[in-house]
Design an enzyme around this catalytic site. Structure first.
Site, PDB file in Angstrom:
ATOM      1  CB  CYS A 118     -26.120  33.468  -8.546  1.00 10.60           C
ATOM      2  SG  CYS A 118     -25.841  33.690 -10.294  1.00 10.60           S
ATOM      3  CG  ASP A 160     -27.557  38.347  -1.755  1.00 14.99           C
ATOM      4  OD1 ASP A 160     -27.464  37.731  -2.837  1.00 14.99           O
ATOM      5  OD2 ASP A 160     -27.631  39.580  -1.665  1.00 14.99           O
ATOM      6  CD  GLU A 161     -29.574  36.185  -6.735  1.00  9.78           C
ATOM      7  OE1 GLU A 161     -30.470  36.841  -7.301  1.00  9.78           O
ATOM      8  OE2 GLU A 161     -28.467  35.977  -7.237  1.00  9.78           O
ATOM      9  CG  HIS A 207     -22.461  34.313 -14.355  1.00  8.72           C
ATOM     10  ND1 HIS A 207     -23.080  35.346 -13.695  1.00  8.72           N
ATOM     11  CD2 HIS A 207     -22.835  33.185 -13.728  1.00  8.72           C
ATOM     12  CE1 HIS A 207     -23.815  34.851 -12.712  1.00  8.72           C
ATOM     13  NE2 HIS A 207     -23.681  33.536 -12.711  1.00  8.72           N
ATOM     14  CB  CYS A 238     -25.717  30.389 -12.808  1.00  9.19           C
ATOM     15  SG  CYS A 238     -24.427  30.351 -11.561  1.00  9.19           S
ATOM     16  CG  ASP A 252     -30.223  40.569  -4.281  1.00  8.62           C
ATOM     17  OD1 ASP A 252     -29.725  39.916  -5.211  1.00  8.62           O
ATOM     18  OD2 ASP A 252     -29.546  41.241  -3.480  1.00  8.62           O
ATOM     19  CG  HIS A 269     -20.242  32.400  -9.509  1.00  7.09           C
ATOM     20  ND1 HIS A 269     -20.899  32.768  -8.356  1.00  7.09           N
ATOM     21  CD2 HIS A 269     -21.175  32.385 -10.486  1.00  7.09           C
ATOM     22  CE1 HIS A 269     -22.184  32.953  -8.628  1.00  7.09           C
ATOM     23  NE2 HIS A 269     -22.381  32.734  -9.910  1.00  7.09           N
TER      24      HIS A 269
HETATM   25  N1  DCP Z   1     -20.446  38.927  -3.745  1.00  9.09           N
HETATM   26  C1  DCP Z   1     -19.119  38.572  -3.901  1.00  9.09           C
HETATM   27  N2  DCP Z   1     -18.455  38.938  -5.026  1.00  9.09           N
HETATM   28  C2  DCP Z   1     -19.072  39.650  -5.975  1.00  9.09           C
HETATM   29  C3  DCP Z   1     -20.419  40.026  -5.835  1.00  9.09           C
HETATM   30  C4  DCP Z   1     -21.077  39.637  -4.688  1.00  9.09           C
HETATM   31  O1  DCP Z   1     -18.561  37.903  -3.045  1.00  9.09           O
HETATM   32  N3  DCP Z   1     -18.406  39.990  -7.052  1.00  9.09           N
HETATM   33  C5  DCP Z   1     -21.112  38.535  -2.497  1.00  9.09           C
HETATM   34  C6  DCP Z   1     -21.124  39.677  -1.538  1.00  9.09           C
HETATM   35  C7  DCP Z   1     -22.492  40.199  -1.575  1.00  9.09           C
HETATM   36  C8  DCP Z   1     -23.292  38.970  -1.931  1.00  9.09           C
HETATM   37  O2  DCP Z   1     -22.447  38.178  -2.738  1.00  9.09           O
HETATM   38  O3  DCP Z   1     -22.866  40.769  -0.337  1.00  9.09           O
HETATM   39  C9  DCP Z   1     -24.551  39.266  -2.676  1.00  9.09           C
HETATM   40  O4  DCP Z   1     -24.260  39.874  -3.909  1.00  9.09           O
HETATM   41  P1  DCP Z   1     -25.165  41.025  -4.478  1.00  9.09           P
HETATM   42  O5  DCP Z   1     -24.791  41.217  -5.910  1.00  9.09           O
HETATM   43  O6  DCP Z   1     -26.585  40.766  -4.163  1.00  9.09           O
HETATM   44  O7  DCP Z   1     -24.653  42.313  -3.713  1.00  9.09           O
HETATM   45  P2  DCP Z   1     -25.038  42.852  -2.304  1.00  9.09           P
HETATM   46  O8  DCP Z   1     -26.060  42.025  -1.626  1.00  9.09           O
HETATM   47  O9  DCP Z   1     -23.795  43.073  -1.527  1.00  9.09           O
HETATM   48  O10 DCP Z   1     -25.628  44.279  -2.645  1.00  9.09           O
HETATM   49  P3  DCP Z   1     -27.039  44.640  -3.302  1.00  9.09           P
HETATM   50  O11 DCP Z   1     -27.762  43.367  -3.562  1.00  9.09           O
HETATM   51  O12 DCP Z   1     -27.693  45.503  -2.293  1.00  9.09           O
HETATM   52  O13 DCP Z   1     -26.686  45.384  -4.546  1.00  9.09           O
HETATM   53 MG    MG Z   2     -27.790  41.433  -2.615  1.00  6.65          MG
END
Ligand code: DCP
Ligand code: MG
Length: 664
Positions: free
Chosen positions: A573, A200-201, A588, A570, A109, A592
């Site tokens: 993600c 991102d994951e 959830h 899902c 992630d 999204h």
């Molecule tokens: N994202 C979004 N809305 C949300 C949560 C996340 O648009 N409610 C987007 C922005 C994030 C990306 O998805 O950058 C990845 O989500 P993550 O939960 O992995 O969060 P981050 O990567 O930002 O932080 P980390 O994984 O370090 O906690």
């Molecule tokens: Mg992340």
């Protein structure tokens, strides 16, 4: 590890203490945050809004459920419990037999992904608190901002209150997709069949690569993270390595940011790890479940789920109890999911809530056009049309109709969608979606006339049946060997609310087919929860195995409808959530939805996908301006980003109250 949310207190002079929303949940990097301050600010700033009212309603329902659960619990006799304990013991033996410690799964992630990408292109942001998004909502915040309690999904105006120096950077989806593609290039080297989650994951089965190269899971994780760093020119990620996907996901969060955690593949290590793990750390256990388990049953850790297994089997449906038990034993999926075929196609739009019928019909026409376009592109023809509405007060309604013939024409879709919408008006709406399902598998685009009876399906009810017969119906009470009252289950509880879950199903014959026979109304239970039962195992699947992958990789997740692949995963993600977790699924799906909103906020450039014809909410809002009441635009926004007006999220309750008249 945080303890999750504390149980609600009810101190009238400090009402925010019991106000727990997604905004007050800790994410990685928020360990030292003054939670009470965050709660107070969030409370003060959202008080009186529709969002707030909805949260209050959800909170009240949750309390009812907790009370109900407590009552049921108190009524259990010791002999009941000892009988249920026998069931637990038997289930433990059964599921233990399925424990697979032969695989090595890696969950990766990216750290503060969007924020990190933005910092890469503008290094002057380094070390400063920043958030990606606008005043209506932020998508993520960097770790500096998180120290103030600023987090993803939070409205920017609240974030700014928490952190006055917060820098806002507008969302730039194409950029994140580009970097996501770079990371995926790396992932492919370790597992060509990796499961992409959100941008991102990903989950990688690294069993083979470990074996071939004689490296441990930890070594592969180190190497992969460093490759991601160099391939992207400086982005960091965190990884978790464990015997299954559920554990790997938990592990990747432990040493965030830029860290990793390896859980050895032996039963006793897994059991030690899981037994003290707070339940909220498990993907799939959301706020409602957490509170019910904690406040009614005093289950705080995953280990408690095994210790209190008899209560779980006594009070929940078997599928829920099975899920809890398997979590408590540290079990999770180890297989690579089979290729699934698409079972539906949909298109939806979120916008500032409006009751303006002309506007709603014009949006409907746009959506029908988009859907038809997408169907033609994929050479699909279908005959069940579902209209989904989210009202200004966050109620979800679904209405469906089975057409006489398979179609992909925008005229057909619009004609029937208009009828469905008409029946709902007047109402103030913030989201319209259209979905076509029941594809003509054999002769796509052919136009066979079907039977004479057209079903008009309107959902609302207290029990459900999957649309797709091949989907396992976990909620089928008759299959519940414990004979649990559905009243007791999480799944049932969600039916009590008319918000987001209540569904009615009636049928009537379409007028054009059998004039003036509007009825023969017959109750039928159909589950048309968003995405549920839309995909299934495709026994004689003609698509090649890359089909789903391609879809997962190349289509921006915020543009795709949320689908529970195989009934539990899902598609956007990768989070795994059993069907009975209706509220968690709703939570959830809201997450999204928020993502999608944020993306739309980023403007037309963000659409570079097969759905690129779709227009951004900002564009649509722009058009609305021309067609209807002018909306005030904030001049010289500090952050410079386009944004959907705040009332998209926070419409004050004293506004639009007339719009909310709901036709029954
Ligand atoms: N994202 C979004 N809305 C949300 C949560 C996340 O648009 N409610 C987007 C922005 C994030 C990306 O998805 O950058 C990845 O989500 P993550 O939960 O992995 O969060 P981050 O990567 O930002 O932080 P980390 O994984 O370090 O906690
Ligand atoms: Mg992340």
């Amino acid at each position: 590890m945080d303890e999750g949310e504390s149980s609600s207190t009810n101190n009238p002079s400090r009402p925010w203490e019991s106000y727990n929303t997604v905004f007050t949940n800790a994410k990685a990097g928020m360990e030292g945050v003054d939670k009470e301050k965050v709660q107070r600010v969030v409370y003060e700033m959202s008080k009186g809004s529709k969002y707030f009212q909805n949260e209050e309603r959800k909170e009240a329902l949750m309390k009812q459920k907790i009370e109900h659960m407590r009552d049921r619990c108190a009524k259990l006799s010791s002999s009941d419990l000892s009988n249920y304990q026998k069931v637990v013991d038997r289930r433990i033996l059964e599921v233990e037999a399925t424990r697979d410690l032969s695989r090595v799964w890696l969950h990766v992630d990216m750290d503060a992904f969007y924020a990190a990408v933005e910092t890469l292109s503008n290094p002057s942001l380094k070390g400063k608190p920043m958030a990606v998004g606008g005043l209506s909502m932020i998508s993520t915040a960097n770790y500096e901002a998180r120290k103030f309690g600023v987090r993803a999904a939070m409205p920017g105006f609240i974030a700014r209150k928490l952190c006055p120096d917060l820098i806002f950077v507008p969302v730039d989806f194409p950029k994140y997709t580009h970097y996501s593609d770079l990371t995926r290039k790396v992932f492919k080297n370790y597992d060509p069949n990796f499961i992409a989650g959100s941008l991102d994951e990903a989950y990688l089965d690294i069993t083979e690569v470990c074996r071939e190269r004689g490296l441990s899971g930890g070594e592969i994780a180190e190497e992969l993270r460093s490759s991601v760093h160099s391939e992207t020119g400086g982005l960091t990620c965190s990884a978790g390595v464990a015997a299954n996907r559920l554990l790997a996901k938990v592990c990747s969060d432990i040493n965030k940011p830029n860290g990793q955690f390896v859980l050895q593949n032996d039963r006793s290590t897994v059991m030690t790890f899981i037994s003290s793990l707070p339940i909220r750390k498990i993907g799939g256990i959301g706020k409602v479940t957490e509170h019910i388990l904690k406040d009614a049953l005093e289950i705080k850790t995953c280990g408690d789920m095994v210790l209190k297994g008899s209560l779980l089997y006594a009070l929940f449906t078997q599928s829920s109890a099975d899920f809890f038990l398997s979590v408590g034993l540290g079990l999770g999926k180890t297989d690579t999911p089979e290729v699934r075929s698409r079972k539906s196609i949909s298109s939806e739009r979120t916008f500032a809530a409006t009751g303006d019928e002309k506007l709603l019909y014009s949006k409907l026409a746009e959506i029908a056009e988009m859907l038809s376009h997408d169907m033609q592109k994929e050479r699909l023809a279908a005959r069940t049309l579902t209209l989904k509405l989210k009202t200004a007060s966050f109620e979800i309604r679904s209405r469906a109709v089975s057409l006489q013939r398979y179609t992909c024409s925008s005229e057909d879709i619009l004609k029937h969608a208009t009828k469905l919408l008409k029946a709902e008006l007047p109402v103030s709406i913030r989201l319209i979606g259209l979905r076509m399902s029941q594809f003509n598998e054999e002769a796509r685009h052919s136009d066979p006339s079907q039977g004479t009876i057209t079903k008009f399906i309107v959902q609302k009810g207290s029990s459900r049946k999957n649309l797709d017969d091949n989907d396992s119906s976990d909620l089928d009470a008759s299959k519940n060997c414990l004979g649990n009252d559905e009243m007791l289950s999480l799944s049932y509880a969600s039916h009590e609310t008319s918000y987001d879950q209540l569904k009615d199903v009636v049928e009537y014959e379409e007028q054009s087919v059998t004039p003036n026979q509007e009825c023969k109304k017959k109750e039928e239970r159909i589950q048309v929860l968003e995405g549920d039962a839309l995909l299934r195992k495709h026994k004689d699947c003609k698509a090649d195995s890359s089909a789903e992958k391609t879809e997962a990789v190349s289509v921006l997740p915020q543009m795709e409808p949320l689908v529970w692949v195989d009934g539990y995963r899902c598609n956007l993600c990768g989070i795994e959530l059993p069907p009975s977790f209706v509220e968690e699924r709703q939570e959830h799906s809201d997450f999204h939805l928020a993502q999608r909103l944020q993306n739309e906020e980023s403007g037309p450039s963000s659409s570079n996908t097969p759905t690129s014809k779709r227009r951004s909410a900002s564009q649509i809002l722009g058009k609305e301006k021309a067609n209807s009441k002018p909306k005030k635009q904030k001049p010289n926004q500090k952050d410079g980003s386009k944004h959907i007006p705040i009332h998209t999220f926070f419409t004050k309750s004293n506004q639009n109250s007339n719009d909310e008249t709901q036709k029954k």
